[in-house]
Write an enzyme that holds these catalytic residues in place. Structure first.
Site, PDB file in Angstrom:
ATOM      1  N   ILE A 161       0.836  -1.416   0.063  1.00 16.46           N
ATOM      2  CA  ILE A 161      -0.229  -0.022  -0.026  1.00 16.46           C
ATOM      3  C   ILE A 161       0.994   1.367  -0.039  1.00 16.46           C
ATOM      4  O   ILE A 161       0.315   2.493  -0.315  1.00 16.46           O
ATOM      5  CB  ILE A 161      -1.027  -0.098   1.121  1.00 16.46           C
ATOM      6  CG1 ILE A 161      -2.077   1.163   1.089  1.00 16.46           C
ATOM      7  CG2 ILE A 161      -0.153   0.235   2.409  1.00 16.46           C
ATOM      8  CD1 ILE A 161      -3.332   0.782   1.806  1.00 16.46           C
ATOM      9  N   TYR A 184      -6.046  -9.747  16.663  1.00 12.13           N
ATOM     10  CA  TYR A 184      -5.025 -10.375  15.891  1.00 12.13           C
ATOM     11  C   TYR A 184      -5.149 -11.928  15.813  1.00 12.13           C
ATOM     12  O   TYR A 184      -5.198 -12.611  14.921  1.00 12.13           O
ATOM     13  CB  TYR A 184      -3.653 -10.040  16.370  1.00 12.13           C
ATOM     14  CG  TYR A 184      -2.534 -10.678  15.378  1.00 12.13           C
ATOM     15  CD1 TYR A 184      -2.410 -10.127  14.130  1.00 12.13           C
ATOM     16  CD2 TYR A 184      -1.492 -11.196  15.976  1.00 12.13           C
ATOM     17  CE1 TYR A 184      -1.270 -10.703  13.316  1.00 12.13           C
ATOM     18  CE2 TYR A 184      -0.487 -11.863  15.565  1.00 12.13           C
ATOM     19  CZ  TYR A 184      -0.363 -11.549  14.055  1.00 12.13           C
ATOM     20  OH  TYR A 184       0.836 -11.799  13.368  1.00 12.13           O
ATOM     21  N   LYS A 206      -6.085 -14.719  12.878  1.00 14.24           N
ATOM     22  CA  LYS A 206      -5.226 -15.702  12.581  1.00 14.24           C
ATOM     23  C   LYS A 206      -5.733 -17.004  12.738  1.00 14.24           C
ATOM     24  O   LYS A 206      -5.602 -17.793  11.828  1.00 14.24           O
ATOM     25  CB  LYS A 206      -3.844 -15.649  13.308  1.00 14.24           C
ATOM     26  CG  LYS A 206      -3.166 -14.495  12.731  1.00 14.24           C
ATOM     27  CD  LYS A 206      -2.677 -14.444  11.141  1.00 14.24           C
ATOM     28  CE  LYS A 206      -1.951 -13.306  10.835  1.00 14.24           C
ATOM     29  NZ  LYS A 206      -1.751 -13.162   9.316  1.00 14.24           N
TER      30      LYS A 206
HETATM   31  C1  AKB Z   1       3.147  -9.749  17.120  1.00 19.65           C
HETATM   32  O1  AKB Z   1       3.872  -9.553  17.998  1.00 19.65           O
HETATM   33  O2  AKB Z   1       2.056  -9.300  16.898  1.00 19.65           O
HETATM   34  C2  AKB Z   1       3.804 -10.766  15.773  1.00 19.65           C
HETATM   35  C3  AKB Z   1       3.466 -12.094  16.053  1.00 19.65           C
HETATM   36  C4  AKB Z   1       3.786 -13.081  17.203  1.00 19.65           C
HETATM   37  O3  AKB Z   1       2.811 -12.483  15.219  1.00 19.65           O
HETATM   38  N1  AKB Z   1       5.230 -10.395  15.920  1.00 19.65           N
END
Ligand code: AKB
Length: 310
Positions: free
Chosen positions: A35, A142, A146
């Protein structure tokens, strides 16, 4: 030969992955896209395209040409930033994956790499040598994205035969490109403080051990996984990978072997809670058995290389 594209090429992994792929396949055969308007100097040796991965029409236009055989989809929001922008993190991390999975399902892409993370584990997973098949109850935005992504990769593989491969990266350490928005970023920032002869302020507790890996090992793992014959890839969610594990106190003490006056001050913030929900160490026997993975670089080598190059 058909070409390779790396989406999110200007990030910490992307930059080094593009360089490694160009070395192997020829610079003109590896497209870097991101991007960011301008291509970073390091990636000037080959083609660069400014592209927003959420612009589905443009992404489809690029890959429907059939020119690209492999796509490495690295665009994502990491753990710390994602907690601040949960809705956008979900949108970016999931919509980008669906676009690429659908293009592969329709036959426009042959092979996909998509990174997962140790963030798929949560407070109820075993902390030590966390197994491949474990309790998966992530507590971060996150981690949730994932975990969902891993399940979609498996689904597209089983239902439509999409050849998608993935690694649960631990914290990655490198000096060539900056990390962005992760909880494990402290393990890079600490070297910058050490080289400036400044005390380091750690946002994690001194004893918070996390799984980590040097970038060279992570890039080698990625290439080895992508080159392995398809029938060897038994895990179609994402592979556990073990590098080394250490705490802020332990890395500080390794740095003090080179710079005895170096100090770390501990001021944990919201990222400590994220870190404490993750494993301390990882069991990677599935990666070892399926595609002969082996980690090479330990904490001592990491500290030496980082201090020499940061
Ligand atoms: C994070 O800290 O978010 C990344 C991971 C461990 O996926 N480095």
């Amino acid at each position: 030969m058909r070409k390779i594209a790396v989406i999110g090429a200007c990030g910490q992994i992307g930059t080094e992955l593009v360089l490694a792929l160009r070395k192997e396949h020829g610079a003109e055969n590896v497209l870097a896209t991101d991007i960011r308007e301008n291509c970073p100097e390091m990636l000037n040796n080959g083609p660069y395209l400014h592209m927003d991965v959420l612009d589905r029409q443009t992404v489809e236009g690029l890959f429907k040409s059939g020119e690209y055989e492999q796509v490495y989809l690295l665009a994502a929001m990491l753990s710390a930033t994602a907690e601040k922008k949960p809705h956008f993190a979900w949108k970016l991390n999931m919509e980008s994956l669906f676009t690429i999975l659908d293009l592969a399902k329709d036959g426009h892409i042959k092979k996909i790499f998509w990174p997962s993370s140790i963030a798929v584990f949560g407070p109820n997973s075993p902390k030590i040598d966390t197994p491949q098949h474990s309790v998966l109850e992530p507590t971060t935005v996150y981690g949730i994205s994932k975990l969902a992504g891993e399940k979609w990769c498996l689904y597209y593989n089983q239902q439509f035969g999409v050849d998608v491969r993935s690694i649960r990266y631990p914290g990655l350490i490198s000096y060539k490109s900056a990390p962005g928005g992760g909880t494990t970023d402290y393990a890079i920032e600490i070297f910058h403080s050490a080289k400036r002869n400044e005390a380091f302020v750690s946002f994690l507790d001194q004893n918070q051990t996390l799984p980590m890996m040097y970038m060279d090992d992570a890039i080698r793992a990625t290439l080895e996984l992508m080159e392995a014959p398809s029938d060897k890839i038994k895990v179609r969610t994402s592979y556990n990978l073990r590098g080394c594990s250490f705490s802020p106190k332990e890395i500080t003490s390794e740095i003090q072997n080179f710079i005895p006056s170096f100090k770390t001050i501990y001021k944990p913030d919201f990222r400590q809670k994220i870190a404490s929900s993750w494993p301390n160490s990882i069991d990677d026997s599935y990666a070892k058995n399926d595609w002969n993975w082996e980690n090479k670089i330990d904490l001592k080598d990491i500290v030496k290389t980082m201090l020499e190059n940061v």
